[in-house]
Write a protein that holds these residues in place. Sequence first.
Motif, PDB file in Angstrom:
ATOM      1  N   ARG A  83       8.635   9.309  35.763  1.00 44.11           N
ATOM      2  CA  ARG A  83       9.477  10.486  35.561  1.00 44.11           C
ATOM      3  C   ARG A  83       8.632  11.755  35.626  1.00 44.11           C
ATOM      4  NH1 ARG A  83      13.080  11.780  30.093  1.00 44.11           N
ATOM      5  NH2 ARG A  83      13.618  13.938  30.642  1.00 44.11           N
ATOM      6  N   LYS A  84       9.168  12.765  36.307  1.00 42.27           N
ATOM      7  CA  LYS A  84       8.491  14.057  36.419  1.00 42.27           C
ATOM      8  C   LYS A  84       9.530  15.170  36.322  1.00 42.27           C
ATOM      9  CE  LYS A  84       5.632  16.789  39.628  1.00 42.27           C
ATOM     10  NZ  LYS A  84       5.037  16.815  40.984  1.00 42.27           N
ATOM     11  N   SER A  85       9.268  16.155  35.455  1.00 40.60           N
ATOM     12  CA  SER A  85      10.201  17.269  35.292  1.00 40.60           C
ATOM     13  C   SER A  85       9.699  18.485  36.056  1.00 40.60           C
ATOM     14  CB  SER A  85      10.345  17.630  33.802  1.00 40.60           C
ATOM     15  OG  SER A  85      10.895  16.555  33.082  1.00 40.60           O
ATOM     16  N   THR A  86      10.581  19.097  36.846  1.00 37.18           N
ATOM     17  CA  THR A  86      10.256  20.340  37.537  1.00 37.18           C
ATOM     18  C   THR A  86      11.296  21.384  37.170  1.00 37.18           C
ATOM     19  OG1 THR A  86      11.589  19.897  39.518  1.00 37.18           O
ATOM     20  CG2 THR A  86       9.366  18.973  39.471  1.00 37.18           C
ATOM     21  N   ARG A  87      11.096  22.607  37.650  1.00 33.37           N
ATOM     22  CA  ARG A  87      12.037  23.679  37.357  1.00 33.37           C
ATOM     23  C   ARG A  87      13.392  23.418  38.005  1.00 33.37           C
ATOM     24  NH1 ARG A  87      10.003  29.550  38.910  1.00 33.37           N
ATOM     25  NH2 ARG A  87       8.219  28.722  37.725  1.00 33.37           N
ATOM     26  N   GLU A  88      13.372  22.763  39.162  1.00 31.14           N
ATOM     27  CA  GLU A  88      14.610  22.536  39.917  1.00 31.14           C
ATOM     28  C   GLU A  88      15.359  21.284  39.491  1.00 31.14           C
ATOM     29  OE1 GLU A  88      11.621  22.992  41.495  1.00 31.14           O
ATOM     30  OE2 GLU A  88      11.919  25.151  41.858  1.00 31.14           O
ATOM     31  N   LEU A 110      18.934   5.197  49.381  1.00 31.10           N
ATOM     32  CA  LEU A 110      18.307   6.010  48.335  1.00 31.10           C
ATOM     33  C   LEU A 110      19.222   7.165  47.930  1.00 31.10           C
ATOM     34  CD1 LEU A 110      15.598   6.197  46.763  1.00 31.10           C
ATOM     35  CD2 LEU A 110      14.833   7.829  48.490  1.00 31.10           C
ATOM     36  N   ASP A 111      19.876   7.795  48.905  1.00 29.55           N
ATOM     37  CA  ASP A 111      20.812   8.887  48.603  1.00 29.55           C
ATOM     38  C   ASP A 111      21.993   8.395  47.766  1.00 29.55           C
ATOM     39  OD1 ASP A 111      19.325  10.811  49.900  1.00 29.55           O
ATOM     40  OD2 ASP A 111      20.446  10.712  51.771  1.00 29.55           O
ATOM     41  N   ALA A 112      22.519   7.211  48.130  1.00 28.14           N
ATOM     42  CA  ALA A 112      23.650   6.653  47.388  1.00 28.14           C
ATOM     43  C   ALA A 112      23.246   6.320  45.958  1.00 28.14           C
ATOM     44  CB  ALA A 112      24.171   5.400  48.094  1.00 28.14           C
ATOM     45  N   LEU A 113      22.050   5.768  45.800  1.00 31.08           N
ATOM     46  CA  LEU A 113      21.552   5.428  44.467  1.00 31.08           C
ATOM     47  C   LEU A 113      21.295   6.687  43.644  1.00 31.08           C
ATOM     48  CD1 LEU A 113      20.844   2.998  42.757  1.00 31.08           C
ATOM     49  CD2 LEU A 113      18.531   3.053  43.707  1.00 31.08           C
ATOM     50  N   GLN A 114      20.802   7.726  44.304  1.00 31.87           N
ATOM     51  CA  GLN A 114      20.591   9.010  43.627  1.00 31.87           C
ATOM     52  C   GLN A 114      21.921   9.588  43.136  1.00 31.87           C
ATOM     53  OE1 GLN A 114      17.776  12.185  45.131  1.00 31.87           O
ATOM     54  NE2 GLN A 114      19.689  13.219  45.630  1.00 31.87           N
ATOM     55  N   TYR A 115      22.944   9.500  43.973  1.00 33.64           N
ATOM     56  CA  TYR A 115      24.281   9.992  43.611  1.00 33.64           C
ATOM     57  C   TYR A 115      24.806   9.270  42.369  1.00 33.64           C
ATOM     58  CZ  TYR A 115      29.341  10.737  43.997  1.00 33.64           C
ATOM     59  OH  TYR A 115      30.649  11.030  43.733  1.00 33.64           O
ATOM     60  N   LEU A 116      24.687   7.944  42.347  1.00 38.78           N
ATOM     61  CA  LEU A 116      25.165   7.168  41.206  1.00 38.78           C
ATOM     62  C   LEU A 116      24.345   7.448  39.947  1.00 38.78           C
ATOM     63  CD1 LEU A 116      25.794   3.739  42.992  1.00 38.78           C
ATOM     64  CD2 LEU A 116      27.512   5.386  42.217  1.00 38.78           C
ATOM     65  N   THR A 117      23.030   7.617  40.115  1.00 42.61           N
ATOM     66  CA  THR A 117      22.164   7.914  38.970  1.00 42.61           C
ATOM     67  C   THR A 117      22.533   9.254  38.340  1.00 42.61           C
ATOM     68  OG1 THR A 117      20.366   6.669  40.014  1.00 42.61           O
ATOM     69  CG2 THR A 117      19.758   8.152  38.222  1.00 42.61           C
ATOM     70  N   ASN A 118      22.870  10.239  39.161  1.00 40.64           N
ATOM     71  CA  ASN A 118      23.308  11.543  38.647  1.00 40.64           C
ATOM     72  C   ASN A 118      24.624  11.425  37.884  1.00 40.64           C
ATOM     73  OD1 ASN A 118      21.766  14.225  39.468  1.00 40.64           O
ATOM     74  ND2 ASN A 118      21.407  12.732  41.085  1.00 40.64           N
ATOM     75  N   ILE A 119      25.541  10.586  38.384  1.00 41.48           N
ATOM     76  CA  ILE A 119      26.804  10.387  37.679  1.00 41.48           C
ATOM     77  C   ILE A 119      26.559   9.796  36.292  1.00 41.48           C
ATOM     78  CG2 ILE A 119      28.910   8.975  37.639  1.00 41.48           C
ATOM     79  CD1 ILE A 119      29.129   9.362  40.630  1.00 41.48           C
ATOM     80  N   VAL A 120      25.693   8.783  36.227  1.00 47.51           N
ATOM     81  CA  VAL A 120      25.375   8.142  34.944  1.00 47.51           C
ATOM     82  C   VAL A 120      24.757   9.149  33.981  1.00 47.51           C
ATOM     83  CG1 VAL A 120      23.903   6.430  33.825  1.00 47.51           C
ATOM     84  CG2 VAL A 120      25.131   5.827  35.913  1.00 47.51           C
ATOM     85  N   ALA A 121      23.758   9.909  34.442  1.00 46.40           N
ATOM     86  CA  ALA A 121      23.073  10.861  33.573  1.00 46.40           C
ATOM     87  C   ALA A 121      24.021  11.922  33.029  1.00 46.40           C
ATOM     88  CB  ALA A 121      21.917  11.526  34.330  1.00 46.40           C
ATOM     89  N   ASN A 122      24.872  12.454  33.892  1.00 49.83           N
ATOM     90  CA  ASN A 122      25.763  13.543  33.467  1.00 49.83           C
ATOM     91  C   ASN A 122      26.903  13.060  32.575  1.00 49.83           C
ATOM     92  OD1 ASN A 122      24.991  16.300  34.683  1.00 49.83           O
ATOM     93  ND2 ASN A 122      24.614  14.858  36.345  1.00 49.83           N
ATOM     94  N   TYR A 124      26.291  11.398  30.010  1.00 51.36           N
ATOM     95  CA  TYR A 124      25.691  11.443  28.675  1.00 51.36           C
ATOM     96  C   TYR A 124      25.076  12.797  28.351  1.00 51.36           C
ATOM     97  CZ  TYR A 124      26.190   6.378  28.768  1.00 51.36           C
ATOM     98  OH  TYR A 124      26.698   5.106  28.842  1.00 51.36           O
ATOM     99  N   SER A 125      25.434  13.830  29.099  1.00 49.78           N
ATOM    100  CA  SER A 125      24.847  15.155  28.863  1.00 49.78           C
ATOM    101  C   SER A 125      25.938  16.209  28.781  1.00 49.78           C
ATOM    102  CB  SER A 125      23.869  15.505  29.996  1.00 49.78           C
ATOM    103  OG  SER A 125      23.321  16.781  29.812  1.00 49.78           O
ATOM    104  N   ASP A 126      25.759  17.175  27.867  1.00 51.06           N
ATOM    105  CA  ASP A 126      26.736  18.260  27.746  1.00 51.06           C
ATOM    106  C   ASP A 126      26.390  19.429  28.660  1.00 51.06           C
ATOM    107  OD1 ASP A 126      24.494  19.092  26.423  1.00 51.06           O
ATOM    108  OD2 ASP A 126      25.473  19.467  24.506  1.00 51.06           O
ATOM    109  N   LYS A 127      25.285  19.339  29.392  1.00 52.62           N
ATOM    110  CA  LYS A 127      24.946  20.337  30.411  1.00 52.62           C
ATOM    111  C   LYS A 127      24.530  19.594  31.675  1.00 52.62           C
ATOM    112  CE  LYS A 127      20.178  20.906  28.787  1.00 52.62           C
ATOM    113  NZ  LYS A 127      19.156  21.869  28.326  1.00 52.62           N
ATOM    114  N   HIS A 128      24.681  20.257  32.821  1.00 55.10           N
ATOM    115  CA  HIS A 128      24.448  19.578  34.102  1.00 55.10           C
ATOM    116  C   HIS A 128      22.986  19.152  34.248  1.00 55.10           C
ATOM    117  CE1 HIS A 128      25.006  18.398  38.241  1.00 55.10           C
ATOM    118  NE2 HIS A 128      23.989  19.149  38.590  1.00 55.10           N
ATOM    119  N   VAL A 129      22.810  17.895  34.624  1.00 55.06           N
ATOM    120  CA  VAL A 129      21.487  17.331  34.893  1.00 55.06           C
ATOM    121  C   VAL A 129      21.394  17.028  36.381  1.00 55.06           C
ATOM    122  CG1 VAL A 129      19.909  15.426  34.413  1.00 55.06           C
ATOM    123  CG2 VAL A 129      21.389  16.278  32.601  1.00 55.06           C
ATOM    124  N   ARG A 130      20.318  17.477  37.018  1.00 59.09           N
ATOM    125  CA  ARG A 130      20.103  17.178  38.444  1.00 59.09           C
ATOM    126  C   ARG A 130      18.897  16.260  38.573  1.00 59.09           C
ATOM    127  NH1 ARG A 130      17.102  19.844  42.786  1.00 59.09           N
ATOM    128  NH2 ARG A 130      17.882  19.042  44.773  1.00 59.09           N
TER     129      ARG A 130
END
Length: 205
Positions: A83-88, A110-122, A124-130
Amino acid sequence: MKNVVVTGKTIDEAVRKGLLELGVGEERVKINVLEQPSKGLFGLIGAKDAKVELELIPDAMEEAILFLEDVVRAMNLEIRIERKSTREAEELHLHGPELGMLIGRRGQTLDALQYLTNIVANRYSDKHVRIVLDAEQFRERRRKTLEALADRLAERVVRTRKEVVLEPMSPQERKIIHTQLQHHAKVRTFSRGDEPNRRVVIVLR
């Protein structure tokens, strides 16, 4: 969702035990007092400890990583997630053998997996996670390939004076083409069509 029920001489002591068991800080839990402590008769007979329930508040990135681990486990792959956190964005880098299966043709899997991972993360979050998902620097290699492609096709448009229409691409990949040619002196770009068949078009200025 993980819950623990713990007891202690005081509510604070019970909470501390629960936090230690969960391995998190107090900001990561919801506390529900099930039983207040009582000293009992003469401080001895019938004394009762405090009982509290600690409910772990899900963390968006932890849930995203757990989702990815479940996916790769189902595919019988051994992969390490960094895991790595950046400004973007929050970046998750996948390392291990046989990553081609996770990348897919031109990164489509990889794009499809990224899309699903974003759905899962968001979820559980009250603000948008990218989240940006990458595998052995595929994104960087693909970016360089697309930039070189953009330059070659721009030269073709200038030479033939005919527009060039690229194959359908994801919004991220179209952005790479647009950015690479935005300051070109002789050509300009725009997108045409609807998702998922939207394409970049390169024409003379």
